[in-house]
Design a protein around this motif. Structure first.
Motif, PDB file in Angstrom:
ATOM      1  N   THR A   1       1.081  -1.067   0.053  1.00 23.21           N
ATOM      2  CA  THR A   1       0.335  -0.042  -0.116  1.00 23.21           C
ATOM      3  C   THR A   1       0.954   1.065   0.280  1.00 23.21           C
ATOM      4  O   THR A   1       1.783   1.658   0.532  1.00 23.21           O
ATOM      5  CB  THR A   1      -0.943  -0.788   1.314  1.00 23.21           C
ATOM      6  N   CYS A   2       0.457   1.967  -0.530  1.00 26.13           N
ATOM      7  CA  CYS A   2       1.605   3.751  -0.958  1.00 26.13           C
ATOM      8  C   CYS A   2       1.532   4.226   0.505  1.00 26.13           C
ATOM      9  O   CYS A   2      -0.213   4.215   0.842  1.00 26.13           O
ATOM     10  CB  CYS A   2       1.279   4.017  -2.318  1.00 26.13           C
ATOM     11  N   PRO A   3       2.282   4.765   1.132  1.00 24.93           N
ATOM     12  CA  PRO A   3       1.908   5.370   2.214  1.00 24.93           C
ATOM     13  C   PRO A   3       1.550   6.727   1.955  1.00 24.93           C
ATOM     14  O   PRO A   3       0.995   7.427   2.660  1.00 24.93           O
ATOM     15  CB  PRO A   3       3.360   5.252   2.705  1.00 24.93           C
ATOM     16  N   ASN A   4       1.964   7.123   0.892  1.00 24.95           N
ATOM     17  CA  ASN A   4       1.965   9.018   0.470  1.00 24.95           C
ATOM     18  C   ASN A   4       0.173   8.683   0.408  1.00 24.95           C
ATOM     19  O   ASN A   4      -0.737   9.643   0.751  1.00 24.95           O
ATOM     20  CB  ASN A   4       2.106   9.174  -0.703  1.00 24.95           C
ATOM     21  N   CYS A   5      -0.342   7.751  -0.463  1.00 26.82           N
ATOM     22  CA  CYS A   5      -1.974   7.891  -1.274  1.00 26.82           C
ATOM     23  C   CYS A   5      -3.420   6.923  -0.332  1.00 26.82           C
ATOM     24  O   CYS A   5      -4.158   6.765  -0.802  1.00 26.82           O
ATOM     25  CB  CYS A   5      -2.092   8.671  -2.756  1.00 26.82           C
ATOM     26  N   GLY A   6      -2.338   5.807  -0.873  1.00 28.30           N
ATOM     27  CA  GLY A   6      -3.563   3.973   0.145  1.00 28.30           C
ATOM     28  C   GLY A   6      -3.046   3.742  -1.071  1.00 28.30           C
ATOM     29  O   GLY A   6      -4.263   2.837  -1.278  1.00 28.30           O
TER      30      GLY A   6
ATOM     31  N   SER B   1       8.156   2.677  -6.574  1.00 28.94           N
ATOM     32  CA  SER B   1       7.526   3.680  -7.435  1.00 28.94           C
ATOM     33  C   SER B   1       5.644   3.343  -7.210  1.00 28.94           C
ATOM     34  O   SER B   1       5.058   2.857  -8.092  1.00 28.94           O
ATOM     35  CB  SER B   1       8.048   3.974  -8.280  1.00 28.94           C
ATOM     36  N   CYS B   2       4.825   4.436  -6.535  1.00 27.67           N
ATOM     37  CA  CYS B   2       3.267   4.898  -6.842  1.00 27.67           C
ATOM     38  C   CYS B   2       3.039   5.076  -8.376  1.00 27.67           C
ATOM     39  O   CYS B   2       3.606   6.089  -8.861  1.00 27.67           O
ATOM     40  CB  CYS B   2       2.989   5.029  -6.107  1.00 27.67           C
ATOM     41  N   SER B   3       2.058   4.009  -9.076  1.00 34.21           N
ATOM     42  CA  SER B   3       1.901   4.570 -10.250  1.00 34.21           C
ATOM     43  C   SER B   3       0.606   5.760 -10.143  1.00 34.21           C
ATOM     44  O   SER B   3       0.470   6.494 -11.762  1.00 34.21           O
ATOM     45  CB  SER B   3       0.705   3.428 -10.660  1.00 34.21           C
ATOM     46  N   ALA B   4      -0.066   6.248  -8.670  1.00 35.89           N
ATOM     47  CA  ALA B   4      -1.309   6.404  -9.100  1.00 35.89           C
ATOM     48  C   ALA B   4      -0.867   8.198  -7.754  1.00 35.89           C
ATOM     49  O   ALA B   4      -0.712   9.005  -8.632  1.00 35.89           O
ATOM     50  CB  ALA B   4      -1.850   6.633  -8.069  1.00 35.89           C
ATOM     51  N   CYS B   5       0.751   8.655  -7.847  1.00 33.80           N
ATOM     52  CA  CYS B   5       1.025   9.389  -6.832  1.00 33.80           C
ATOM     53  C   CYS B   5       2.300  10.129  -7.546  1.00 33.80           C
ATOM     54  O   CYS B   5       2.865  10.642  -6.487  1.00 33.80           O
ATOM     55  CB  CYS B   5       0.372  10.178  -5.809  1.00 33.80           C
ATOM     56  N   ASN B   6       3.294   8.307  -7.871  1.00 29.84           N
ATOM     57  CA  ASN B   6       4.593   9.022  -7.772  1.00 29.84           C
ATOM     58  C   ASN B   6       5.776   8.711  -6.865  1.00 29.84           C
ATOM     59  O   ASN B   6       6.568   9.501  -6.772  1.00 29.84           O
ATOM     60  CB  ASN B   6       4.659  10.167  -9.249  1.00 29.84           C
ATOM     61  N   HIS B   7       4.789   8.800  -6.069  1.00 35.39           N
ATOM     62  CA  HIS B   7       5.978   9.066  -4.299  1.00 35.39           C
ATOM     63  C   HIS B   7       6.814   7.436  -4.367  1.00 35.39           C
ATOM     64  O   HIS B   7       6.345   6.242  -4.691  1.00 35.39           O
ATOM     65  CB  HIS B   7       4.688   8.602  -3.459  1.00 35.39           C
ATOM     66  N   GLN B   8       7.870   7.311  -4.113  1.00 35.55           N
ATOM     67  CA  GLN B   8       9.210   6.737  -4.311  1.00 35.55           C
ATOM     68  C   GLN B   8       9.606   6.373  -3.039  1.00 35.55           C
ATOM     69  O   GLN B   8       9.909   7.397  -1.957  1.00 35.55           O
ATOM     70  CB  GLN B   8      10.437   7.211  -5.373  1.00 35.55           C
TER      71      GLN B   8
HETATM   72 ZN   LIG Z   1       0.625   6.668  -4.051  1.00 41.82          ZN
END
Ligand SMILES: [Zn+2]
Length: 245
Positions: free
Chosen positions: A70-75, A181-188
Motif C-alpha cells: 500500500t502506498c504510504p502517501n496516497c493509499g 514507485s507508486c503509479s498513482a502519485c509517483n511517490h517513491q
Molecule cells: Zn501513491
C-alpha cells in the motif's frame, strides 16, 4: 539441498502455524538439507540463510514473486512483480562465515555476522534498542583500544555504528531493499524484502488450497491423502477439473 515434496511441505506448514519466524526458516532448511546439521544451519549468517530460502522458494513455487503493498502517501494498493534474480545479491555459499575486523581510529574490533542463534536470543526482546545491544554484544568477538581489551559496553557509539554498517555490507542478502514507485502519485520509497515472511505467507495459502483439493478428490474418489499429495500438481488439477465439471 533438495526440493520438498508436497507431503513434506504440508507437514512443515502444519507444524509451523504458531512458530516464530526464525524457527520456520530453520525447519524449512533442515527439511531441505538433511545432510546439514541443525547446529550448522543455525550458525549460517542471516544472509546465507536467506539465500538458501530464496533457492528453496524458487524450487517450490518458481522464480516469479508477486506481492502487494500500500502506498504510504496516497493509499493506492500496488502489485509488485519481480524475479528472484532481482533480489539475489550474493551467491549461495554454504561455507562457514569468517570473522571480520574493523579498525577505526585507535579501536580494533573483530566481529562475526548475526545468525539464527542470535535471532533466538533476541526473540523475546520487543524493544529494538535492547535487541540491537544484545545482538552486538553477541557478535563482537574482541575489542581493543591502544593495546587494552575493552568490554563491548566501553565502545563509543560511533564505533558501534560503524560495526553495524560493516555487518550489513558484509551480508547484503540479509537486508534486501526494494525500490517502489507508486503509479498513482509517483511517490517513491524503499521497502525491505523479507523472504521468510514472504515464503511462509505463500506456504500458508498453498496449505489451505491443497487441503481443499485433497478434500474434494478424497470425497469424489476415496483416494488416500498420501496418494493425492504424491500426484504432480498438474495431474491433481486435471482430476479436480473432472470432479467439478
Ligand atoms: Zn501513491
Amino acid at each position: 539441498m533438495r526440493s520438498l515434496s508436497a507431503s513434506e511441505l504440508l507437514n512443515i506448514w502444519e507444524w509451523g502455524l504458531n512458530q516464530p519466524s526464525w524457527s520456520k526458516a530453520i525447519k524449512l532448511l533442515a527439511s531441505a538439507c538433511p545432510e546439514t546439521s541443525i547446529d550448522m544451519l543455525t550458525q549460517f549468517s542471516l544472509g546465507q540463510r536467506d539465500a538458501m530460502l530464496l533457492t528453496l522458494r524458487e524450487w517450490t513455487f518458481g522464480s516469479q514473486l508477486v506481492s502487494q503493498v500500500t502506498c504510504p502517501n496516497c493509499g493506492e494498493v500496488l502489485e509488485l512483480n519481480f524475479d528472484i534474480a532481482d533480489i539475489r545479491l550474493a551467491p549461495l555459499s554454504l561455507e562457514p562465515v569468517e570473522k571480520y575486523c574493523l579498525e577505526l581510529a585507535d579501536y580494533q574490533v573483530s566481529f562475526r555476522l548475526p545468525n539464527s542463534l542470535d535471532m533466538i536470543a533476541i526473540a523475546e526482546h520487543k524493544q529494538p534498542e535492547i535487541a540491537q545491544e544484545i545482538l552486538l554484544e553477541r557478535c563482537i568477538l574482541q575489542a581493543v583500544c591502544n593495546g587494552e581489551y575493552l568490554l563491548f559496553q566501553q565502545l563509543p557509539s560511533h564505533t558501534r555504528d560503524a560495526i553495524i554498517t560493516q555487518m550489513a555490507e558484509a551480508d547484503p542478502q540479509a537486508n534486501v531493499p526494494i525500490d517502489i514507485s507508486c503509479s498513482a502519485c509517483n511517490h517513491q520509497w524503499q521497502s525491505l524484502f523479507d523472504i521468510v515472511s514472504f515464503f511462509w505467507a505463500e506456504i500458508n495459502a498453498w496449505g489451505f488450497r491443497v487441503l481443499q483439493e485433497v478434500h474434494t478428490l478424497a470425497a469424489a474418489y476415496s483416494w488416500r491423502e498420501a496418494d493425492i499429495l504424491a500426484m504432480s500438481p498438474r495431474r491433481r488439477q486435471l482430476y479436480l477439473e473432472m470432479v467439478t465439471d
